[in-house]
Each structure stands twice: as structure tokens, then as C-alpha cells.
Design an enzyme around this catalytic site. Structure first.
Site, PDB file in Angstrom:
ATOM      1  N   CYS A  98      32.973  39.477  45.276  1.00  0.00           N
ATOM      2  CA  CYS A  98      32.625  37.780  45.254  1.00  0.00           C
ATOM      3  C   CYS A  98      33.579  36.940  44.940  1.00  0.00           C
ATOM      4  CB  CYS A  98      31.656  37.853  44.042  1.00  0.00           C
ATOM      5  SG  CYS A  98      29.860  38.853  44.316  1.00  0.00           S
ATOM      6  N   HIS A 116      32.041  30.682  37.786  1.00  0.00           N
ATOM      7  CA  HIS A 116      31.544  31.859  38.528  1.00  0.00           C
ATOM      8  C   HIS A 116      30.239  32.048  38.077  1.00  0.00           C
ATOM      9  CE1 HIS A 116      31.408  35.468  40.689  1.00  0.00           C
ATOM     10  NE2 HIS A 116      31.203  35.968  39.743  1.00  0.00           N
ATOM     11  N   HIS A 130      23.388  33.300  43.759  1.00  0.00           N
ATOM     12  CA  HIS A 130      25.098  33.612  44.012  1.00  0.00           C
ATOM     13  C   HIS A 130      25.077  34.157  45.442  1.00  0.00           C
ATOM     14  CE1 HIS A 130      28.651  35.397  43.710  1.00  0.00           C
ATOM     15  NE2 HIS A 130      28.217  36.540  42.936  1.00  0.00           N
TER      16      HIS A 130
END
Length: 411
Positions: A163, A300, A335
């Protein structure tokens, strides 16, 4: 002397919009792109939450022979990159006559693999898989396709870092430019949205199960968060050596001031505090600025219980008594995984150019870690010229970028 790295173009295809204008407006209004997908429930998913995103129809734009090599994430990336190149004033004549590089984040191509395996098992004949399958199924599929479609002649590489992939792509591209190895690099990240790509995540209960209220499911930093929501699409950022941009008369949007990175050196899926904190400190040190110049932090924070808590602790340990606004745009987008590190740079630049900070929607109650941060649950108007963006991934890979505004032109 190291060279300055600036951003001269951006393009995006996300659940918040299919171009920069639509995305800016969604950020401003705090609109969520998260929906309930009944097909996933029929497939046995614990959570059927995902994002609303249609695959671009490229018929009439690309030939059938070109399209056959492209899985869905390559199609998202093509649309985002076409917008970014136009935004930067880069036409095909320029690309044909210069060595323009390519760093793009991608860490899966599950749908193409599943379809190939299904064909082999059902038909017992590998010749029926199709000529495009190998190129669709490789992890480097996005850079393969983009480099050929746009005839790019410089560095050509996929960044596969979970990610943090999209963020590392920009940071690594910036390192090439700083050291005089490329003048322009197309950077970004792409994420497939199909169920096959994230079924294993669902299998470990990583996703929120607030299925009766999809828009409220992604809750970064909120005490009652219960998991992330998978998203996707693609985001492209054109980075360029400053003197090159000046010579071209390019629209200089911002400057990449700092790139920090680290590895947790710990558990494969459980984040810690030390690794992210080192990434932040490195980015601040490399940028050469006082951290009090940072006006906004795009976290994040994915809406997982431990991940958000440890990031909040890392941010607090680095910033101390200075409390810039901190939000996670994942509250609206879910996400976006391999794409997130690039898309969140674009989201933050759009906010910086238009002097607002999008709300961290669904932030109703802080926990013991997030209560130490300045997290606005409503949109605020704010002029800021420097922001920091975090991206962390499985395996403990961390990337932090610091971006500075260079002109006050609205986008």
C-alpha cells in the site's frame, strides 16, 4: 548540485470522480464513494463493501489489439495518465522525441490470473487462454501497457511495495530526477477493484462490516472503526526537473521537497510506531524545512484498529506540541491500496490549491491516540503551502512525501 523536482501534471480516475474537477468537488463536499455490492455477498464475502467505479470503455480510443493486453487497472491508469500528460502540456510529439521515464505502483493483477486458471481447468487447453493473458496477469502490466501506449522511452519500472507503492513510485522518480538521470517521469499507482483481488483480505476479517450504512463504514481514527473498505482506480503525477519545466513553459503546480522511507523490520502485517516515525523524520530532514511549515498531514490511516492507533502515535511523536490538521481521505475513498500513495498526493494538492481541507468524515469519537491529533470532522477553509503525506504497507514498508505549493493557481 542536486536538481529540483516539480509537479507539472496530474490525472485521476477514482470513486470520487473521473477527472480532477469531479474529484475536487467531491473532496469539498465530503462525498463518500463507498457502496454495498450484492455480488460479493453472493460470493461468500464477510463484507460486501467496496467503491462505485466503472471500468473505462476505451473502444474508439484504443484499438482492440491494444485493449486486449489491458486488465482493468491498466485502463484506469491509461485514463489518469492521459489527463496528467495533457495537464502537463506533454503531447505525443514531445514523448516521441524525449526520454520520459515511468514509475508506477501496482502489486496485483488477480482477475487476469483467475480467468486464465479457470480456462485451463475447464478447457484443458492452454491455447484457449488468449494472447493477452500473460501481459494482463503480470505484476508489471500497468507499466508494460503505459510505456507502449504512450511510447515512453526512459526508465520503465513497476514499483511493488504493497500500500506504499504509489508513494514510493513518486519518491523513486524524484530521486532519478534529482541525480540528473531523467528530466521527466510519469509516476502513479493503480488498483484493481474486482472481488478476486481482495478476497483474501476479507478472509482475515480486514474489512468493515457496517454494510447497512456504507458511507459511514470507513472511519479513520474514530474510536469505533472496525476495519477498512477496499477501493481502487488510478492516479498519475508528472514530475519534472525544474529547469526542464521552465524551458517548456509548463504549469508548475508544486515541488517535491522530501522523500522519506523506512522498514519496520517487524511483523509482516502488524504496523509499529518506530518505522513510520523514522519515515516521517527522514522526509522532514531531506526537505530541509522546519516541521512547523507543514500545514497539513494526509495520513495513511485506513480505518483499522491498530494501524490508525500506531500512526497517530507516530505523528504525535514527530510533531510534538505542534498540531497541524491531520485527516485521512480514505474516509471518503476507502483504501485505494497500490494507488493510494499517488492519489492522496493529488487529493492534497487539490485541497492546497483551493485552500480547504476535506473533512475526515465519520470521525465522531477519538481514541486514546487520535485525541492527541488535530483531526477536523468537518471541512475547513485553510491556506497552506506545504503538506506531508504518509503511505505504509504490509511487510512494514513506509513512504512519506513532503510537497510544497509553487503557485496559487486553482485547479
Amino acid at each position: 548540485m542536486t536538481k529540483r523536482v516539480v509537479i507539472t501534471g496530474m490525472g485521476i480516475y477514482s470513486c470520487l470522480g473521473k477527472n480532477l474537477t469531479e474529484v475536487r468537488d467531491s473532496l469539498y463536499s465530503g462525498r463518500s464513494g463507498i457502496v454495498f455490492d450484492p455480488v460479493r455477498k453472493e460470493m461468500g464475502f464477510r463484507s460486501a463493501l467496496t467503491v462505485a467505479l466503472e471500468i473505462p470503455d476505451l473502444k474508439g480510443i484504443l484499438s482492440r489489439n491494444q485493449r486486449v493486453f489491458m486488465p482493468e487497472q491498466a485502463k484506469y491508469a491509461y485514463v489518469a495518465t492521459a489527463e496528467a500528460l495533457a495537464n502537463a502540456g506533454l503531447d505525443q510529439d514531445y514523448l516521441d522525441s524525449h526520454e520520459v521515464g515511468l514509475f508506477y505502483g501496482n502489486d496485483s493483477s488477480a482477475d487476469a490470473v483467475v480467468k486464465s486458471v479457470d480456462t485451463m481447468r475447464e478447457k484443458k487447453d492452454t491455447t484457449l487462454i488468449g494472447s493477452g493473458a500473460i501481459f494482463q496477469s503480470m505484476n508489471s502490466t500497468v507499466t508494460m501497457n503505459l510505456s507502449c501506449l504512450f511510447k515512453l522511452k526512459g526508465m520503465n519500472m513497476t514499483v511493488s511495495a504493497a500500500c506504499a507503492s504509489g508513494s514510493h513510485a513518486i519518491g523513486l522518480g524524484a530521486l532519478l530526477i534529482r541525480n540528473g538521470l531523467q528530466e521527466i517521469v510519469v509516476c502513479g499507482g493503480a488498483q484493481e477493484v474486482n472481488p478476486f483481488s481482495i478476497g483474501s483480505f476479507d478472509g482475515i476479517s480486514a474489512f468493515s462490516i457496517r454494510e447497512n450504512e456504507p458511507a459511514k463504514a470507513s472511519r479513520p481514527f474514530d474510536r469505533d472503526r472496525d476495519g477498512l473498505v477496499p477501493g481502487g482506480g488510478a492516479a498519475t503525477v508528472i514530475i519534472e526537473e525544474y529547469e526542464s519545466a521552465v524551458r517548456r513553459g509548463a504549469p508548475i503546480l508544486a515541488e517535491v521537497l522530501g522523500y522519506g522511507f523506512s522498514s519496520n523490520g517487524d511483523h509482516i502485517s502488524v504496523p509499529n510506531v518506530d518505522g513510520p516515525a523514522r519515515s516521517l523524520r527522514m522526509a522532514i530532514r531531506e526537505s530541509g524545512i522546519d516541521l512547523r511549515q507543514i500545514g497539513y498531514v494526509n495520513a495513511h490511516a485506513t480505518s483499522t484498529p491498530l494501524g490508525d492507533r500506531n500512526e497517530a502515535r507516530a505523528i504525535d511523536s514527530v510533531f510534538g506540541d505542534y498540531k497541524p490538521e491531520v485527516t485521512s481521505t480514505k474516509s471518503q475513498t476507502g483504501h485505494e491500496m497500490w494507488m493510494a500513495g499517488a492519489s492522496e498526493i493529488i487529493y492534497s494538492i487539490l485541497m492546497m490549491k483551493n485552500e480547504f481541507i476535506a473533512p475526515n468524515i465519520n470521525f465522531e469519537n477519538p481514541d486514546d491516540a487520535s485525541e492527541k491529533l488535530n483531526i477536523p470532522a468537518e471541512r475547513i477553509g485553510k491556506k497552506f503551502d506545504v503538506f506531508l503525506s504518509n503511505s505504509f504497507g504490509f511487510g512494514g514498508t513506509n513512504s512519506t512525501l513532503i510537497i510544497k505549493n509553487l503557485q496559487f493557481k486553482n485547479i
